[in-house]
Write an enzyme that holds these catalytic residues in place. Structure first.
Site, PDB file in Angstrom:
ATOM      1  N   ASP A   1      72.635  69.934  43.601  1.00 31.51           N
ATOM      2  CA  ASP A   1      71.868  68.801  43.095  1.00 31.51           C
ATOM      3  C   ASP A   1      70.607  68.676  43.934  1.00 31.51           C
ATOM      4  OD1 ASP A   1      71.181  66.418  41.704  1.00 31.51           O
ATOM      5  OD2 ASP A   1      72.076  65.194  43.271  1.00 31.51           O
ATOM      6  N   SER A   2      69.673  67.874  43.439  1.00 29.87           N
ATOM      7  CA  SER A   2      68.442  67.618  44.182  1.00 29.87           C
ATOM      8  C   SER A   2      68.724  66.839  45.454  1.00 29.87           C
ATOM      9  CB  SER A   2      67.473  66.819  43.311  1.00 29.87           C
ATOM     10  OG  SER A   2      68.061  65.576  42.960  1.00 29.87           O
TER      11      SER A   2
ATOM     12  N   CYS B   1      72.739  68.053  38.305  1.00 30.13           N
ATOM     13  CA  CYS B   1      71.449  67.361  38.344  1.00 30.13           C
ATOM     14  C   CYS B   1      70.886  67.380  36.929  1.00 30.13           C
ATOM     15  CB  CYS B   1      70.510  68.101  39.299  1.00 30.13           C
ATOM     16  SG  CYS B   1      68.817  67.498  39.333  1.00 30.13           S
TER      17      CYS B   1
ATOM     18  N   GLU C   1      69.228  58.247  48.304  1.00 28.81           N
ATOM     19  CA  GLU C   1      69.221  59.276  49.355  1.00 28.81           C
ATOM     20  C   GLU C   1      69.240  58.646  50.747  1.00 28.81           C
ATOM     21  OE1 GLU C   1      69.098  62.833  49.379  1.00 28.81           O
ATOM     22  OE2 GLU C   1      69.731  62.662  47.300  1.00 28.81           O
TER      23      GLU C   1
ATOM     24  N   CYS D   1      71.045  60.460  35.379  1.00 28.57           N
ATOM     25  CA  CYS D   1      70.796  61.084  36.684  1.00 28.57           C
ATOM     26  C   CYS D   1      72.095  61.015  37.463  1.00 28.57           C
ATOM     27  CB  CYS D   1      69.676  60.338  37.416  1.00 28.57           C
ATOM     28  SG  CYS D   1      69.439  60.876  39.129  1.00 28.57           S
TER      29      CYS D   1
ATOM     30  N   HIS E   1      72.635  60.806  40.474  1.00 25.45           N
ATOM     31  CA  HIS E   1      72.600  59.850  41.587  1.00 25.45           C
ATOM     32  C   HIS E   1      73.068  58.451  41.137  1.00 25.45           C
ATOM     33  CE1 HIS E   1      70.050  62.789  43.694  1.00 25.45           C
ATOM     34  NE2 HIS E   1      70.103  62.036  44.772  1.00 25.45           N
TER      35      HIS E   1
END
Length: 263
Positions: free
Chosen positions: A11-12, A74, A152, A184, A186
């Protein structure tokens, strides 16, 4: 490829751990290697060619580690790079797309919201999926600008996060949505806050379980499912600070390893 080879996930950043949790829950004996490319997050504001290049880099790192299947955890990388990855490598590659279909099929108000990154909402794959399933439905698409960096940082319950989510959900509430699609990987980490801000009549959907089921099915189809019933190796690598990963995976801390790695 040996059936005991690991499942590779990238993932990013840390968000794809929401997908990893679903995969590990469904396939508890499979070895996994997770790459958090946090040094390059968020992918959502990058160009398509940058996203493809980063996705190739991550895939090649995981293949060098001996992975038997790659899960692109992602949405932005999937919607921009999945076709290139599948054409370039000969292992199965699983992607993740916003769960527009179930929301569109189940809505009774005929209005759904989609919260995603710019990179996902502007991609041709997203538009194709959206057009297929939302012909008679009102769709409120909102770019979740600023959400990934906060996640993050581990700032899940910060005032800034709350203010952004209030701003992003306001037009959705005005449009009387009854389903909110998280586009997303996240974003599942902010579901508790979203539930606080949204009425109980709004159902929040993410893609984690569907991706886990698809991964299992692909391993079965390719006869790559592990038959060993032993404690697996669960490895996590990040090219940034390890603290947020440790915090999000706290309940698994006794059985995982988290390391910083340059990639």
């Amino acid at each position: 490829m040996k059936t005991t080879a690991p499942i590779g996930i990238f993932d990013s950043g840390v968000g794809g751990t929401s997908i990893w949790k679903e995969i590990h829950k469904l396939l508890p004996y499979e070895h996994t290697i997770y790459l958090a490319d946090s040094a390059n997050a968020p992918y959502g504001n990058r160009t398509e060619s940058e996203i493809v290049a980063l996705s190739r880099k991550n895939t090649e790192v995981l293949l060098a580690m001996g992975c038997k299947i790659i899960v692109v955890a992602c949405n932005t990388a999937t919607t921009n790079a999945i076709d290139t990855l599948r054409a370039s490598y000969d292992v199965p590659i699983i992607g993740i797309e916003p769960a527009i279909k179930p929301a569109a099929l189940q809505t009774t108000t005929k209005s759904i919201g989609i919260l995603a990154t710019r990179g996902t909402l502007s991609s041709s794959l997203f538009h194709k999926t959206s057009e297929t399933f939302t012909k008679d439905i009102s769709v409120v698409e909102i770019i979740g600008e600023g959400l990934v960096p906060l996640i993050e940082e581990g700032a899940l319950n910060s005032l800034e996060m709350r203010q952004l989510l209030k701003k992003y959900t306001a037009p959705m509430l005005a449009a009387n949505i009854d389903y909110l699609v998280l586009g997303c990987s996240h974003y599942p980490y902010i579901i508790p806050l979203l539930q606080e801000l949204l009425p109980a009549s709004v159902t929040i959907i993410d893609s984690g379980e569907a991706v886990a089921r698809h991964t299992k099915k692909m391993l079965e189809t390719t006869k790559a499912l592990s038959e060993v019933r032993k404690t697996p190796a669960l490895q996590f690598y990040t090219n940034a600070d390890t603290q947020t990963l440790k915090s999000l995976l706290n309940k698994y801390s006794h059985k995982i390893s988290i390391e910083k790695l340059k990639f």
